[in-house]
Scaffold this motif. Structure first.
Motif, mmCIF file in Angstrom:
data_model
loop_
_atom_site.group_PDB
_atom_site.id
_atom_site.type_symbol
_atom_site.label_atom_id
_atom_site.label_comp_id
_atom_site.label_asym_id
_atom_site.label_seq_id
_atom_site.Cartn_x
_atom_site.Cartn_y
_atom_site.Cartn_z
ATOM 1 N N GLU A 217 40.760 58.745 58.192
ATOM 2 C CA GLU A 217 41.039 59.621 57.249
ATOM 3 C C GLU A 217 42.321 59.189 56.665
ATOM 4 N N THR A 218 43.259 58.862 57.388
ATOM 5 C CA THR A 218 44.553 58.294 57.194
ATOM 6 C C THR A 218 44.304 56.963 56.226
ATOM 7 N N ILE A 219 43.661 56.052 56.879
ATOM 8 C CA ILE A 219 43.406 54.747 56.117
ATOM 9 C C ILE A 219 42.758 55.182 54.876
ATOM 10 N N LEU A 220 41.588 55.853 54.726
ATOM 11 C CA LEU A 220 40.746 56.046 53.780
ATOM 12 C C LEU A 220 41.515 56.516 52.548
ATOM 13 N N SER A 221 42.523 57.301 52.867
ATOM 14 C CA SER A 221 43.314 58.081 51.799
ATOM 15 C C SER A 221 44.345 56.959 51.025
ATOM 16 N N LEU A 222 44.700 55.990 51.922
ATOM 17 C CA LEU A 222 45.397 54.814 51.281
ATOM 18 C C LEU A 222 44.624 54.079 50.439
ATOM 19 N N LEU A 223 43.347 54.192 50.085
ATOM 20 C CA LEU A 223 42.478 53.172 49.483
ATOM 21 C C LEU A 223 42.135 53.643 48.143
ATOM 22 N N PRO A 224 41.611 52.680 47.374
ATOM 23 C CA PRO A 224 41.166 53.420 45.957
ATOM 24 C C PRO A 224 39.799 53.902 46.400
ATOM 25 N N ILE A 225 39.367 54.841 45.283
ATOM 26 C CA ILE A 225 38.182 55.769 45.795
ATOM 27 C C ILE A 225 36.647 54.981 46.167
ATOM 28 N N ALA A 226 36.403 53.810 45.402
ATOM 29 C CA ALA A 226 35.395 52.729 45.525
ATOM 30 C C ALA A 226 35.461 52.348 46.798
ATOM 31 N N ALA B 219 37.324 52.994 49.350
ATOM 32 C CA ALA B 219 37.186 53.747 50.464
ATOM 33 C C ALA B 219 35.848 54.590 50.653
ATOM 34 N N THR B 220 35.196 54.727 49.615
ATOM 35 C CA THR B 220 33.626 55.174 49.780
ATOM 36 C C THR B 220 32.742 54.219 50.466
ATOM 37 N N GLU B 221 33.013 53.002 50.059
ATOM 38 C CA GLU B 221 32.019 52.056 50.410
ATOM 39 C C GLU B 221 32.330 51.707 52.009
ATOM 40 N N ILE B 222 33.603 51.643 52.396
ATOM 41 C CA ILE B 222 33.743 51.449 53.735
ATOM 42 C C ILE B 222 33.392 52.571 54.627
ATOM 43 N N LEU C 66 41.152 43.313 53.572
ATOM 44 C CA LEU C 66 41.271 43.375 52.131
ATOM 45 C C LEU C 66 41.771 42.052 51.502
ATOM 46 N N ARG C 67 40.974 41.431 50.679
ATOM 47 C CA ARG C 67 41.656 40.310 50.198
ATOM 48 C C ARG C 67 40.971 40.109 48.593
ATOM 49 N N ILE C 68 42.116 39.912 47.710
ATOM 50 C CA ILE C 68 41.627 39.939 46.332
ATOM 51 C C ILE C 68 40.426 39.062 45.934
ATOM 52 N N ASN C 69 39.460 39.604 45.286
ATOM 53 C CA ASN C 69 38.209 38.978 44.649
ATOM 54 C C ASN C 69 37.260 38.463 45.891
ATOM 55 N N ARG C 70 37.465 38.913 47.231
ATOM 56 C CA ARG C 70 36.612 38.516 48.009
ATOM 57 C C ARG C 70 35.983 39.757 48.693
ATOM 58 N N PRO C 71 34.864 39.669 49.697
ATOM 59 C CA PRO C 71 34.444 40.588 50.316
ATOM 60 C C PRO C 71 35.164 41.250 51.170
ATOM 61 N N ILE C 72 35.031 42.598 51.468
ATOM 62 C CA ILE C 72 35.740 43.255 52.500
ATOM 63 C C ILE C 72 35.393 43.043 53.945
ATOM 64 N N GLU C 73 36.214 42.661 54.758
ATOM 65 C CA GLU C 73 35.909 42.376 56.216
ATOM 66 C C GLU C 73 36.135 43.469 57.213
ATOM 67 N N ARG D 49 34.789 44.689 45.478
ATOM 68 C CA ARG D 49 35.616 43.692 45.856
ATOM 69 C C ARG D 49 36.996 44.123 45.504
ATOM 70 N N THR D 50 37.995 43.742 46.133
ATOM 71 C CA THR D 50 39.412 44.229 45.821
ATOM 72 C C THR D 50 40.059 43.481 44.672
ATOM 73 N N SER D 51 40.386 44.192 43.792
ATOM 74 C CA SER D 51 41.164 43.659 42.583
ATOM 75 C C SER D 51 42.644 43.549 42.853
ATOM 76 N N LYS D 52 43.388 42.869 41.757
ATOM 77 C CA LYS D 52 44.870 42.869 41.740
ATOM 78 C C LYS D 52 45.101 44.201 41.668
ATOM 79 N N GLU D 53 44.666 45.127 40.702
ATOM 80 C CA GLU D 53 44.992 46.338 40.361
ATOM 81 C C GLU D 53 45.018 47.337 41.584
ATOM 82 N N ASP D 54 43.617 46.996 42.473
ATOM 83 C CA ASP D 54 43.419 47.810 43.897
ATOM 84 C C ASP D 54 44.587 47.483 44.544
#
Length: 306
Positions: free
Chosen positions: A2-11, A13-16, A32-39, A53-58
Motif C-alpha cells: 500500500e505504501t509503495i502503490l500510494s507513491l505511484l501515478p494511478i495508472a 499503481a493500478t497495473e502493478i 520503473l524506467r522512462i519509456n520502458r516496460p515495468i520490471e 509505461r513510465t513517462s517523464k511526467e510520471d
C-alpha cells in the motif's frame, strides 16, 4: 504494498496491483524506467508489464511524492542515490548526476527507479543463536551481496537480542538506523516489530549514533547496518573499548572479499569480530552460506549437524 502503490501515478499503481493479485506473487524489486516496460523481480523470476509505461511526467510525480514535494529535505539521501520511505522500503534513483568539487551533489533528470521492498521474516535466525551467544552476544559481522537479506537477518536477530528466549536473557539493545530500514520508524517510533528492550536513533549517521548511545543509553548490544567508512570503524573500536557488544552488516561476497578493504582491515586484524555470518542471494532471503569464527575458520558444518 500500500505504501509503495500510494507513491505511484494511478495508472501505474493500478497495473502493478492487478498483476500482483492475479499472479499471487510478492516482488522483491519493482523497476520503473522512462519509456520502458515495468520490471517485476521476485528474486526467482523477472516479469514485464508492457501495458503502461513510465513517462517523464510520471517520473517527476513519483519523485515529488517520495520527497513529499521537498527535494531539499532529502538532498543528502539523493546524493547517495536512494531514498528510504515509510515501511523501510528503499527506492534507488538513476539519472543525470550533478558534480560539484569532484563529489556528487544531486541527481536531476531522473530516468529510473528501483523500488526494493523491505521484507520481514520472523524466526529465521533462531537456529543460529547458540553460535552467536556465549553468556553474552558475540561480536558478529554479517556479510552478504545485494538482495541476500542482510537487513532482514539483522532485524530478526535484533528481536531475539532484545526480547530473549528461554535460554537467553533479554538485552538492552541500541539500533542506529541511518536509513530507516531496520525499524521503519515514523517520527522516531519503530513500526517494525523489533523486540521489547530496544532504543533507536532513526536517520542518524552510524558513527555519531554509536557514540551517542555509548554516552547516554548504556546498551548491552549495539546494532548497525552496512558499515564501511573510516568513521564507522573508529566508532566500532570505541564501542568495543566501552565493553559493548556489536552486531553489524557489510556488503561483500565473503570474508576474503572484505579483508583487504583499507577501512575494514583494522577490524579484521584486531579480531574484533567473534563470528562472521556469510549470506547468499542464490535461493531465498537470509540464506546462511557460512559461519566463521574470529580467525575465519568455518563452523557451519557444526551448525548443520545440530
Amino acid at each position: 504494498m500500500e505504501t509503495i502503490l500510494s507513491l505511484l501515478p494511478i495508472a501505474i499503481a493500478t497495473e502493478i496491483d492487478h498483476y500482483l493479485q492475479a499472479k499471487q506473487v510478492v516482488p522483491e524489486e519493482i523497476r520503473l524506467r522512462i519509456n520502458r516496460p515495468i520490471e517485476i523481480n521476485t528474486g526467482k523470476s523477472v516479469m514485464w508489464l508492457s501495458h503502461v509505461r513510465t513517462s517523464k511526467e510520471d517520473a517527476q510525480s513519483i519523485l515529488n511524492r517520495i520527497s513529499d514535494y521537498s527535494l531539499y529535505r532529502l538532498e543528502e539521501e539523493l546524493r547517495q542515490g536512494y531514498i528510504t520511505v515509510r515501511g523501510g522500503h528503499r527506492i534507488g534513483i538513476s539519472g543525470s548526476v550533478i558534480i560539484e568539487n569532484g563529489y556528487v551533489k544531486a541527481i536531476k533528470h531522473v530516468s529510473s527507479f528501483n523500488i526494493r521492498l523491505a521484507t520481514d521474516k520472523v524466526g529465521i535466525t533462531k537456529s543460529y543463536l547458540p553460535y552467536l551467544y556465549k553468556e553474552h552476544f558475540l561480536n558478529t559481522l554479517i556479510i552478504g551481496p545485494p538482495q541476500s537479506g542482510k537487513t532482514t537477518f539483522l532485524r530478526d536477530l535484533a528481536r531475539f537480542v532484545s526480547t530473549g528466549t528461554k535460554e537467553m536473557k533479554a538485552h538492552k539493545t541500541a539500533i542506529v538506523d541511518e536509513r530507516s530500514e531496520i525499524c521503519a520508524a515514523t517520527e522516531g517510533v519503530p513500526m517494525s516489530s523489533i523486540g521489547l528492550r530496544v532504543d533507536v536513533l532513526d536517520r542518524c549517521p552510524k558513527s555519531e549514533g554509536m557514540m551517542m548511545f555509548v554516552r547516554s543509553m548504556s546498551p548491552d548490544v549495539i546494532i548497525v547496518d552496512e558499515i564501511g567508512s573510516d568513521k564507522d570503524v573508529q566508532a566500532l573500536m570505541e564501542v568495543m573499548n566501552a565493553g559493548i557488544n556489536l552486531i553489524c552488516t557489510i556488503h561483500g561476497k565473503d570474508l576474503k572479499d572484505i579483508q583487504n578493504r583499507p577501512a575494514i582491515t583494522p577490524l579484521i586484524n584486531a579480531e574484533i569480530f567473534d563470528r562472521f555470518i556469510v549470506l547468499s542471494n542464490k535461493h531465498h532471503t537470509g540464506e546462511v552460506l557460512d559461519i566463521l569464527d574470529s580467525k575465519g575458520h568455518p563452523i557451519l558444518e557444526r551448525v548443520n549437524q545440530s
